[in-house]
Write a protein that holds these residues in place. Structure first.
Motif, PDB file in Angstrom:
ATOM      1  N   LEU A 137      48.052   3.362  62.668  1.00 32.76           N
ATOM      2  CA  LEU A 137      46.837   3.442  63.467  1.00 32.76           C
ATOM      3  C   LEU A 137      46.978   4.501  64.557  1.00 32.76           C
ATOM      4  CD1 LEU A 137      46.089  -0.375  63.846  1.00 32.76           C
ATOM      5  CD2 LEU A 137      45.470   1.172  61.982  1.00 32.76           C
ATOM      6  N   GLU A 138      45.855   4.964  65.052  1.00 29.23           N
ATOM      7  CA  GLU A 138      45.863   5.998  66.079  1.00 29.23           C
ATOM      8  C   GLU A 138      46.421   5.445  67.392  1.00 29.23           C
ATOM      9  OE1 GLU A 138      41.982   7.612  66.501  1.00 29.23           O
ATOM     10  OE2 GLU A 138      41.925   8.445  64.460  1.00 29.23           O
ATOM     11  N   VAL A 139      46.990   6.353  68.188  1.00 29.93           N
ATOM     12  CA  VAL A 139      47.522   5.970  69.503  1.00 29.93           C
ATOM     13  C   VAL A 139      46.421   5.293  70.316  1.00 29.93           C
ATOM     14  CG1 VAL A 139      48.421   6.866  71.682  1.00 29.93           C
ATOM     15  CG2 VAL A 139      49.271   7.792  69.506  1.00 29.93           C
ATOM     16  N   GLY A 140      46.769   4.183  70.919  1.00 28.30           N
ATOM     17  CA  GLY A 140      45.815   3.422  71.722  1.00 28.30           C
ATOM     18  C   GLY A 140      45.092   2.337  70.959  1.00 28.30           C
ATOM     19  N   ARG A 166      50.800  -0.045  70.659  1.00 28.86           N
ATOM     20  CA  ARG A 166      49.580   0.742  70.855  1.00 28.86           C
ATOM     21  C   ARG A 166      49.897   2.108  71.454  1.00 28.86           C
ATOM     22  NH1 ARG A 166      44.996  -2.979  70.806  1.00 28.86           N
ATOM     23  NH2 ARG A 166      45.782  -5.109  70.866  1.00 28.86           N
ATOM     24  N   ASP A 167      50.884   2.144  72.355  1.00 29.81           N
ATOM     25  CA  ASP A 167      51.215   3.380  73.052  1.00 29.81           C
ATOM     26  C   ASP A 167      51.731   4.461  72.111  1.00 29.81           C
ATOM     27  OD1 ASP A 167      50.461   2.207  75.421  1.00 29.81           O
ATOM     28  OD2 ASP A 167      52.510   1.740  76.076  1.00 29.81           O
ATOM     29  N   LYS A 168      52.346   4.051  71.003  1.00 23.59           N
ATOM     30  CA  LYS A 168      52.908   5.043  70.071  1.00 23.59           C
ATOM     31  C   LYS A 168      52.086   5.179  68.795  1.00 23.59           C
ATOM     32  CE  LYS A 168      56.135   1.755  67.951  1.00 23.59           C
ATOM     33  NZ  LYS A 168      57.546   1.361  67.779  1.00 23.59           N
ATOM     34  N   GLY A 169      51.026   4.356  68.676  1.00 25.86           N
ATOM     35  CA  GLY A 169      50.262   4.335  67.435  1.00 25.86           C
ATOM     36  C   GLY A 169      50.894   3.345  66.492  1.00 25.86           C
ATOM     37  N   PRO A 170      50.307   2.144  66.366  1.00 27.87           N
ATOM     38  CA  PRO A 170      50.988   1.065  65.645  1.00 27.87           C
ATOM     39  C   PRO A 170      51.089   1.301  64.136  1.00 27.87           C
ATOM     40  CG  PRO A 170      49.207   0.221  67.035  1.00 27.87           C
ATOM     41  CD  PRO A 170      49.044   1.701  66.956  1.00 27.87           C
ATOM     42  N   HIS A 227      44.843 -19.862  67.396  1.00 28.53           N
ATOM     43  CA  HIS A 227      45.788 -18.788  67.719  1.00 28.53           C
ATOM     44  C   HIS A 227      45.106 -17.434  67.698  1.00 28.53           C
ATOM     45  CE1 HIS A 227      47.148 -17.095  63.559  1.00 28.53           C
ATOM     46  NE2 HIS A 227      46.036 -17.773  63.371  1.00 28.53           N
ATOM     47  N   SER A 228      45.802 -16.446  68.281  1.00 22.88           N
ATOM     48  CA  SER A 228      45.360 -15.053  68.246  1.00 22.88           C
ATOM     49  C   SER A 228      46.528 -14.185  67.823  1.00 22.88           C
ATOM     50  CB  SER A 228      44.841 -14.611  69.618  1.00 22.88           C
ATOM     51  OG  SER A 228      45.887 -14.612  70.579  1.00 22.88           O
ATOM     52  N   GLU A 229      46.183 -13.001  67.293  1.00 20.79           N
ATOM     53  CA  GLU A 229      47.200 -12.041  66.860  1.00 20.79           C
ATOM     54  C   GLU A 229      46.756 -10.661  67.317  1.00 20.79           C
ATOM     55  OE1 GLU A 229      48.614 -13.618  62.556  1.00 20.79           O
ATOM     56  OE2 GLU A 229      46.446 -13.541  62.875  1.00 20.79           O
ATOM     57  N   ARG A 230      47.603 -10.006  68.090  1.00 18.22           N
ATOM     58  CA  ARG A 230      47.246  -8.708  68.658  1.00 18.22           C
ATOM     59  C   ARG A 230      48.451  -7.766  68.635  1.00 18.22           C
ATOM     60  NH1 ARG A 230      42.289  -9.294  71.564  1.00 18.22           N
ATOM     61  NH2 ARG A 230      41.766 -11.442  72.130  1.00 18.22           N
ATOM     62  N   SER A 231      48.173  -6.477  68.550  1.00 23.67           N
ATOM     63  CA  SER A 231      49.250  -5.489  68.624  1.00 23.67           C
ATOM     64  C   SER A 231      49.822  -5.447  70.040  1.00 23.67           C
ATOM     65  CB  SER A 231      48.737  -4.098  68.261  1.00 23.67           C
ATOM     66  OG  SER A 231      48.295  -4.049  66.925  1.00 23.67           O
ATOM     67  N   PRO A 232      51.151  -5.446  70.175  1.00 26.82           N
ATOM     68  CA  PRO A 232      51.744  -5.334  71.510  1.00 26.82           C
ATOM     69  C   PRO A 232      51.396  -4.000  72.167  1.00 26.82           C
ATOM     70  CG  PRO A 232      53.384  -6.035  69.880  1.00 26.82           C
ATOM     71  CD  PRO A 232      52.160  -5.605  69.123  1.00 26.82           C
ATOM     72  N   ALA A 233      51.398  -3.975  73.491  1.00 26.66           N
ATOM     73  CA  ALA A 233      51.097  -2.735  74.223  1.00 26.66           C
ATOM     74  C   ALA A 233      52.054  -1.621  73.837  1.00 26.66           C
ATOM     75  CB  ALA A 233      51.157  -3.004  75.728  1.00 26.66           C
ATOM     76  N   SER A 234      53.312  -1.953  73.630  1.00 29.59           N
ATOM     77  CA  SER A 234      54.305  -0.931  73.271  1.00 29.59           C
ATOM     78  C   SER A 234      53.982  -0.280  71.928  1.00 29.59           C
ATOM     79  CB  SER A 234      55.708  -1.542  73.229  1.00 29.59           C
ATOM     80  OG  SER A 234      55.752  -2.608  72.283  1.00 29.59           O
TER      81      SER A 234
END
Length: 299
Positions: A48-51, A112-116, A103-110
């Motif tokens: 995925l794109e950065v952010g 997202r910062d590099k593009g997951p 429950h929820s499932e989300r990409s960690p901030a770390s």
């Protein structure tokens, strides 16, 4: 397509979720379950794109256990028990819904910062009737605790159950087998006949069973009692899953699985009424109940 090896071949329904695809083979019109497995999704592979990232808002489950297993990337899990856990490749998140969990499932901030990166398998396991209404629970099993089997150039991680003489520590509620098989070019590994129901799924690369090519993102249900050999000429990654044959059917509607349609209807009413518990640390959003869900069982 059926033959001496397979009793059923299930092609996926593919959903494009914006940046990545999900391939779903269970439940399907041809078949609802393989052993306790009542839901089978492959996420990605994608970058995925950065952010950006995945943001699966809080949503409910009943009468099942969810299993998350990643090939790449990471996901932050939060639930209404107060659990927070980050899953990474090779580990297992087992969430037992029992009488009800959110429950929820989300990409960690770390990430997202590099593009997951996002690549993995999500499955749901039906619970035997005697366990459907147990207390909800969560279990994280690190990759280091899951046994690795090496055979003929193949490396297999036993995610659940007993395979190739090894036993995973992951909790099971019914007879269950589940393995991640990495095949180097020219590798092979035996698939024994021990479970009531078994299926193979090529997640990446290529593979064949006793000389018969397996198409990617397709679930192949093996004939009971057949022993076979899984091979790859050029390398691949294959899922083996299955377990005991459930004698009573399971109904699936959205995120709810149960042996009782009435219980599913009660869960629908409870979610609409806000009667499920909140997710600490992620209680500002939720997924509303759909008019027409993407996940349903079939008559």
């Amino acid at each position: 397509m059926t033959d001496d090896l397979f009793i059923q071949t299930i092609e996926p329904t593919t959903h494009d979720l914006g940046g990545f695809k999900v391939h779903r083979t269970l439940p399907s019109r041809p078949r609802t379950m393989v052993g306790p497995f009542v839901f089978f999704d492959q996420m990605g592979p994608a970058h995925l794109e950065v952010g950006n990232g995945i943001d699966v808002r809080p949503h409910p489950h009943i009468n099942l256990a969810t299993v998350t297993y990643l090939y790449a990337g990471a996901i932050d899990h939060r639930d209404s028990l107060g659990t927070f856990a980050t899953i990474e490749p090779g580990a297992v998140n087992l969430m037992t819904a029992g009488r009800g969990i959110v429950h929820s499932e989300r990409s960690p901030a770390s990430e997202r910062d590099k593009g997951p990166d996002l690549s993995g398998i999500q499955t749901w396991l039906a619970l035997p009737e005697r366990y459907e209404e147990i207390a909800p629970a969560f279990e994280h099993v690190p990759a280091a605790r899951l046994p690795i089997v090496q055979s003929g150039g193949a490396t297999a991680r036993v995610i659940m159950g007993n395979l190739w003489g090894e036993s995973a520590p992951t909790t099971v509620y019914a007879g269950t087998i589940y393995a991640d098989i990495l095949l180097e070019p020219g590798a092979s590994i035996p698939i024994d006949a021990g479970a009531d129901e078994r299926a193979l799924y090529v997640a990446m690369g290529e593979a064949s069973v006793d000389g018969m090519k397996l198409e990617p993102t397709t679930l192949y249900v093996l004939r009971p009692g057949i022993a076979a050999t899984l091979r790859s000429e050029n390398g691949g990654r294959v899922v083996l899953c299955g377990g005991e044959d459930f004698k009573t059917p399971r109904h699936v509607w959205w995120n709810f699985v149960s042996s009782s349609r009435d219980r599913i209807n009660q869960a629908k009413a409870d979610w609409k009424a806000g009667n499920f518990p909140k997710v600490p640390g992620d209680d500002k959003e939720f997924i509303p109940i759909p008019e027409v869900p993407l996940t349903v069982s079939y008559p």
